[in-house]
Motif scaffolding. Structure first.
Motif, short mmCIF file in Angstrom:
data_model
loop_
_atom_site.label_atom_id
_atom_site.label_comp_id
_atom_site.label_asym_id
_atom_site.label_seq_id
_atom_site.Cartn_x
_atom_site.Cartn_y
_atom_site.Cartn_z
N ILE A 153 -19.89 -23.94 6.96
CA ILE A 153 -18.61 -23.91 7.68
C ILE A 153 -18.63 -22.84 8.76
O ILE A 153 -19.24 -21.78 8.59
N ASN A 154 -17.96 -23.11 9.86
CA ASN A 154 -17.87 -22.18 10.98
C ASN A 154 -16.43 -21.72 11.14
O ASN A 154 -15.50 -22.44 10.77
N PRO A 155 -16.22 -20.50 11.68
CA PRO A 155 -14.85 -20.04 11.92
C PRO A 155 -14.05 -21.06 12.72
O PRO A 155 -14.53 -21.60 13.72
N GLY A 156 -12.85 -21.34 12.26
CA GLY A 156 -12.01 -22.35 12.90
C GLY A 156 -12.00 -23.68 12.17
O GLY A 156 -11.10 -24.50 12.38
N ASP A 157 -13.00 -23.90 11.28
CA ASP A 157 -13.04 -25.15 10.51
C ASP A 157 -11.93 -25.16 9.46
O ASP A 157 -11.54 -24.12 8.92
N TYR A 158 -11.44 -26.37 9.19
CA TYR A 158 -10.45 -26.52 8.12
C TYR A 158 -11.17 -26.71 6.80
O TYR A 158 -12.19 -27.42 6.73
N VAL A 159 -10.66 -26.05 5.77
CA VAL A 159 -11.25 -26.15 4.43
C VAL A 159 -10.16 -26.47 3.42
O VAL A 159 -8.97 -26.27 3.68
N VAL A 160 -10.58 -26.97 2.26
CA VAL A 160 -9.63 -27.28 1.18
C VAL A 160 -10.01 -26.46 -0.04
O VAL A 160 -11.15 -26.53 -0.51
N HIS A 161 -9.06 -25.68 -0.55
CA HIS A 161 -9.27 -24.93 -1.78
C HIS A 161 -8.71 -25.76 -2.93
O HIS A 161 -7.61 -26.30 -2.83
N ALA A 162 -9.48 -25.88 -3.99
CA ALA A 162 -9.09 -26.74 -5.11
C ALA A 162 -7.70 -26.42 -5.64
O ALA A 162 -6.95 -27.30 -6.04
N ALA A 163 -7.32 -25.14 -5.62
CA ALA A 163 -6.03 -24.74 -6.20
C ALA A 163 -4.93 -24.53 -5.16
O ALA A 163 -3.74 -24.64 -5.48
N HIS A 164 -5.29 -24.23 -3.91
CA HIS A 164 -4.28 -23.84 -2.92
C HIS A 164 -4.11 -24.80 -1.74
O HIS A 164 -3.18 -24.65 -0.95
N GLY A 165 -5.02 -25.78 -1.58
CA GLY A 165 -4.84 -26.78 -0.52
C GLY A 165 -5.55 -26.46 0.78
O GLY A 165 -6.53 -25.70 0.82
N ILE A 166 -5.02 -27.01 1.90
CA ILE A 166 -5.69 -26.94 3.20
C ILE A 166 -5.42 -25.62 3.91
O ILE A 166 -4.27 -25.20 4.06
N GLY A 167 -6.49 -24.97 4.33
CA GLY A 167 -6.39 -23.73 5.10
C GLY A 167 -7.42 -23.73 6.21
O GLY A 167 -8.20 -24.67 6.35
N GLN A 168 -7.43 -22.65 7.01
CA GLN A 168 -8.38 -22.56 8.12
C GLN A 168 -9.29 -21.37 7.90
O GLN A 168 -8.84 -20.24 7.70
N TYR A 169 -10.61 -21.64 7.93
CA TYR A 169 -11.60 -20.59 7.71
C TYR A 169 -11.67 -19.69 8.95
O TYR A 169 -11.85 -20.16 10.07
N MET A 170 -11.51 -18.36 8.73
CA MET A 170 -11.47 -17.41 9.85
C MET A 170 -12.69 -16.49 9.90
O MET A 170 -12.73 -15.56 10.67
N GLY A 171 -13.68 -16.74 9.04
CA GLY A 171 -14.88 -15.89 9.03
C GLY A 171 -14.99 -15.09 7.74
O GLY A 171 -14.17 -15.22 6.83
N THR A 172 -16.02 -14.24 7.67
CA THR A 172 -16.21 -13.41 6.47
C THR A 172 -15.76 -11.98 6.74
O THR A 172 -15.74 -11.53 7.89
N GLN A 173 -15.41 -11.29 5.68
CA GLN A 173 -14.93 -9.91 5.81
C GLN A 173 -15.39 -9.12 4.59
O GLN A 173 -15.30 -9.59 3.46
N LYS A 174 -15.87 -7.90 4.85
CA LYS A 174 -16.31 -7.04 3.74
C LYS A 174 -15.12 -6.20 3.27
O LYS A 174 -14.47 -5.52 4.05
N ILE A 175 -14.81 -6.28 1.98
CA ILE A 175 -13.68 -5.54 1.40
C ILE A 175 -14.17 -4.73 0.21
O ILE A 175 -14.97 -5.22 -0.61
N THR A 176 -13.70 -3.48 0.12
CA THR A 176 -14.08 -2.61 -1.00
C THR A 176 -12.96 -2.59 -2.03
O THR A 176 -11.81 -2.23 -1.72
N VAL A 177 -13.28 -2.98 -3.25
CA VAL A 177 -12.32 -2.96 -4.36
C VAL A 177 -12.95 -2.20 -5.51
O VAL A 177 -14.06 -2.53 -5.96
N ASN A 178 -12.22 -1.13 -5.99
CA ASN A 178 -12.75 -0.27 -7.07
C ASN A 178 -14.14 0.26 -6.73
O ASN A 178 -15.06 0.22 -7.55
N LYS A 179 -14.27 0.72 -5.46
CA LYS A 179 -15.51 1.32 -4.96
C LYS A 179 -16.69 0.34 -4.90
O LYS A 179 -17.84 0.74 -4.75
N ILE A 180 -16.40 -0.95 -5.02
CA ILE A 180 -17.46 -1.97 -4.93
C ILE A 180 -17.18 -2.83 -3.69
O ILE A 180 -16.12 -3.44 -3.57
#
Length: 396
Positions: free
Chosen positions: A88-115
């Motif tokens: 998938i490329n940024p801007g593509d539409y995707v479907v999440h099994a639990a939440h439905g149709i959304g738009q993919y905006m890219g990847t992002q690095k997030i730190t949670v509990n120092k990980i």
């Protein structure tokens, strides 16, 4: 000696070889093979051989006409293509099994509990954003609907829209299955027409197919023919993605029906599709005395009236058309096969008319993925199914 799969191919090959200075002749079953010269006879073999002791070389026409890449290499090549398609490329539409149709905006690095972890950023309606861990990517599917619409309606996170959509689909599937079960129960008690075995013309027609059939195609063709030759009315569902060769299976079934002087109706959901299939049928059957016509809004009222008259009198063998074929004024001389392309795209009123047509005629319904997955679960053991999972060689 050269083995030719059909008389037509053998005679053509003899002509080509003689033009190039090789004394060749196509032999009938009663003629003996000529020593010291090239003889062409009817027969099938994947690969020829040499027998030096008796000065014999046997060649199959497949070795002359068809060049195939190794099966292993082809499968790896196709697997790579499918893999790159799913990226998938940024801007593509995707479907999440639990939440439905959304738009993919890219990847992002997030730190949670120092990980630190990589997450997929999915934009939903309004300012809603969902971050999906890379290791949960299997929860996402690439949206395969019409994403050319500028105003794609995104789902709302936490809302009930997506669940309502899923419930509607489940109910519609259950209703469809229930209606089909009643229809199949009626058909099970109806005696249909038993078609004859393949004729020499059938084999000659199949030889004109310009491509290499896939194993799935050959198996599906045999299953359809077996159904047509039985007394029970055929009701087979042919599943396969676009370009996987469903039309060729339908062509061979239609030709078989016409060989027994039966008429064929080919029902398409759109006018353009009807036109494309009409041109395909004309081209493939140009060397045979088969009359093909089209009924859609591309025909004037006067032309339609003339076509309907010929259809009723039996002057037309194969009729290709849109919803117009389901009108009350359409009468057949002797309908033997009904082919329905993408049945799920016809409305309720149209389906009622299809049911009237299909009480005792053979029916071949074709559909592309991913719809069949749901149909398959809903109709297990109710309807016969053939599946085309193998793409043709070098199909992207």
């Amino acid at each position: 000696v050269i083995l030719a799969s059909s008389r037509g191919r053998g005679e053509n090959l003899a002509g080509v070889l003689n033009e190039r200075g090789i004394d060749s002749k196509f032999l009938s079953d009663r003629e003996e093979i000529r020593e010291g010269k090239t003889s062409i006879v009817r027969g099938n073999l994947n690969k020829g051989f040499e027998y030096p002791e008796i000065k014999l070389v046997l060649i199959s026409d497949r070795e002359i006409f068809e060049t195939k890449k190794s099966r292993r290499h082809r499968r790896i090549e196709n697997a790579n293509r499918i893999k790159s398609y799913n990226d998938i490329n940024p801007g593509d539409y995707v479907v999440h099994a639990a939440h439905g149709i959304g738009q993919y905006m890219g990847t992002q690095k997030i730190t949670v509990n120092k990980i630190a972890k990589d997450y997929l950023k999915i934009q939903y309606r309004g300012t809603d954003i969902l971050y999906v861990p890379i290791d949960q990517m299997n929860m996402l599917y690439k949206y395969v609907g019409n994403d050319s619409e500028k105003q794609m309606r995104l789902s709302k996170l936490g809302g009930s829209d997506w669940n309502k959509t899923k419930q509607k689909v489940k109910k519609a599937t259950a209703d469809l299955a229930q209606g089909l079960i009643k229809l199949y129960a009626q058909r099970a008690n109806t005696k249909g027409y038993s078609f004859s075995a393949d004729t020499p013309w059938q084999r000659e027609f199949e030889d004109t197919f310009p491509y290499q059939e896939t194993e799935d195609q050959l198996r599906s063709v045999e299953e359809v023919k077996r159904d047509m030759e039985s007394e029970k009315p055929m009701d087979r569902l042919l599943c396969g993605d676009v370009g996987f060769g469903k039309t060729e299976v339908a062509l061979r079934a239609a030709f078989k029906a016409v060989c027994d002087s039966k008429q064929v109706a080919y029902l398409c959901p759109t006018t353009i599709l009807a036109m494309q299939h009409y041109e395909t049928f004309l081209k493939r059957m140009e060397n045979f005395p088969i009359r093909v016509e089209m009924l859609s809004r591309f025909r004037t009222p006067a032309q339609q009236k003339k076509i309907l008259k010929k259809l009723k009198s039996g002057e037309i063998d194969i009729i290709i058309g849109t919803h117009r074929l389901l009108s009350k004024d359409v009468e057949f001389h002797d309908l033997g096969l009904l082919v329905v392309d993408e049945e799920q795209r016809f409305g309720v009123a149209n389906k009622e008319r299809i049911k009237e047509l299909r009480q005792n005629v053979d029916v071949l319904t074709m559909t592309a993925t991913p719809i069949p997955r749901t149909l398959h679960m809903a109709m297990t053991n109710v309807r016969d199914m053939s599946v085309l999972t193998e793409p043709p060689q070098n199909r992207y």
